[in-house]
Enzyme design. Structure first.
Site, PDB file in Angstrom:
ATOM      1  CG  HIS A 169      21.392 -30.143   0.628  1.00 51.89           C
ATOM      2  ND1 HIS A 169      22.507 -30.736   1.168  1.00 51.89           N
ATOM      3  CD2 HIS A 169      21.702 -28.839   0.496  1.00 51.89           C
ATOM      4  CE1 HIS A 169      23.437 -29.829   1.365  1.00 51.89           C
ATOM      5  NE2 HIS A 169      22.987 -28.675   0.966  1.00 51.89           N
ATOM      6  CD  GLU A 273      23.369 -30.017  -2.357  1.00 51.21           C
ATOM      7  OE1 GLU A 273      24.519 -29.830  -1.933  1.00 51.21           O
ATOM      8  OE2 GLU A 273      22.526 -29.108  -2.447  1.00 51.21           O
TER       9      GLU A 273
HETATM   10  O1  TA6 Z   1      24.196 -27.059  -1.246  1.00 52.96           O
HETATM   11  C1  TA6 Z   1      25.408 -26.491  -0.807  1.00 52.96           C
HETATM   12  C2  TA6 Z   1      25.092 -25.437   0.249  1.00 52.96           C
HETATM   13  O2  TA6 Z   1      24.258 -24.436  -0.291  1.00 52.96           O
HETATM   14  C3  TA6 Z   1      26.400 -24.890   0.786  1.00 52.96           C
HETATM   15  O3  TA6 Z   1      26.615 -23.555   0.355  1.00 52.96           O
HETATM   16  C4  TA6 Z   1      26.236 -24.999   2.308  1.00 52.96           C
HETATM   17  O4  TA6 Z   1      25.618 -23.843   2.830  1.00 52.96           O
HETATM   18  C5  TA6 Z   1      25.339 -26.240   2.394  1.00 52.96           C
HETATM   19  O5  TA6 Z   1      24.386 -26.036   1.357  1.00 52.96           O
HETATM   20  C6  TA6 Z   1      24.751 -26.520   3.752  1.00 52.96           C
HETATM   21  O6  TA6 Z   1      23.710 -25.643   4.021  1.00 52.96           O
HETATM   22  P1  TA6 Z   1      22.923 -25.789   5.438  1.00 52.96           P
HETATM   23  O7  TA6 Z   1      21.885 -24.718   5.398  1.00 52.96           O
HETATM   24  O8  TA6 Z   1      22.325 -27.161   5.484  1.00 52.96           O
HETATM   25  O9  TA6 Z   1      23.982 -25.621   6.498  1.00 52.96           O
END
Ligand code: TA6
Length: 301
Positions: A169, A273
């Site tokens: 991510h 990601e």
């Molecule tokens: O990958 C995008 C996402 O799923 C967004 O919806 C947002 O929630 C982001 O990840 C960050 O997630 P986190 O759990 O690291 O705050």
């Protein structure tokens, strides 16, 4: 703890381990091609800057805090063994538990090209088995040089097949969200997660003018972040991944999250990601292994 790590895995002129004020251990990688830092908890690469770039390529929030059991805002969080909310247990952590549990160093070395290699393995425990009862090994190898390569391998050592969702991510440092675009996903289908979830198809390159949270599916394509302000392109190549997630929180969500660096740290980051999510979850048959690989390169214009 760091003394034995430095004795066993430290490499002069490449790799050393320090204990952060939080008590967590951080690997510091610094060679003639680039530098990086990685928190052993979560095998969480936090920063990467190749020598040929004046600005880091991987973004870390100014508000990022290291704390036992907590995720770190920025870098390249390892989302595993599910992506997003757990399909059944709402109490389980979003994006899986891998990024908030201990990993241990298993190997380090220098690549023939001079890059630094570091491999870690997730440490299973009663706590992790409560959320994931399958016997498996989960390894992350990072190779830090003029490019950044990361290999996330899941080995099913049990007798039953299982299905995982996963992502690296990664938060990329950009000049300003209003002046970047992402190419490579033209024509791909995606789940638009803003305002519900609807299936759409990408027309042209991706530009940003509001919260964007998209899971592109059935695509192995390389993406390119075109950054006018920083006068560079960031190439995001991958294999073993059929989903690509593109996310910017924009101002409202960023203010709610509160850890992206006020007042507008969110403008200087963009997540691209490499994943296997939603329609692209991966079945890992008993006795087999699956690897998701990314390779990042920054090219100045
Ligand atoms: O990958 C995008 C996402 O799923 C967004 O919806 C947002 O929630 C982001 O990840 C960050 O997630 P986190 O759990 O690291 O705050």
């Amino acid at each position: 703890m760091t003394t034995s790590l430095n004795t066993q895995f430290g490499i002069k002129g490449h790799l050393g381990f320090i204990e952060d004020a939080s008590g967590l251990v951080v690997a510091k990688i610094d060679n003639d091609q680039g530098s990086a830092s990685l928190c052993l908890q979560g095998a969480h690469l936090m920063t990467w800057q190749p020598r040929n770039q004046k600005t880091p390529v991987v973004w870390l929030s100014k508000d990022a805090k290291l704390a036992a059991g907590k995720s770190i805002r920025g870098g390249a969080p390892v989302c595993w063994p599910w992506f997003g909310a757990h399909p059944v247990e709402s109490a389980f952590p979003g994006h899986g538990y891998a990024r908030t549990v201990p990993w241990r160093v298993v190997e380090s070395g220098i690549e023939p090209c001079g890059a630094t290699r570091l491999s870690l393995r997730l440490v299973a425990s009663d706590k992790t088995r409560e959320q994931w009862p399958h016997e498996c090994n989960v390894d992350l190898t990072v190779i830090v040089g003029e490019t950044l390569r990361m290999e996330l391998t899941t080995e099913n050592t049990g007798d039953n097949d299982f299905v995982i969702g996963e992502a690296l991510h990664t938060y990329f440092q950009i000049g300003d969200i209003g002046t970047v675009s992402v190419s490579g996903l033209e024509g791909c289908e995606y789940w638009d997660k803003v305002g519900g979830s609807s299936l759409k198809r990408q027309q042209g390159a991706i530009g940003f003018s509001g919260e964007t949270d998209r899971v592109y599916i059935n695509t192995a394509a390389e993406c390119v972040i075109h950054d006018e302000m920083l006068k560079r392109r960031i190439h995001v190549a991958k294999s073993g991944s059929l989903s690509t997630v593109v996310w910017t929180p924009w101002v409202e969500k960023a203010n709610k999250m509160g850890d992206l660096g006020q007042p507008d740290g969110w403008r200087e980051m963009l997540c691209v990601e490499s994943a296997n999510a939603l329609d692209n979850q991966v079945k890992v048959a008993a006795g087999t292994r699956h690897t998701l690989i990314v390779e990042y390169r920054a090219v100045s214009l």
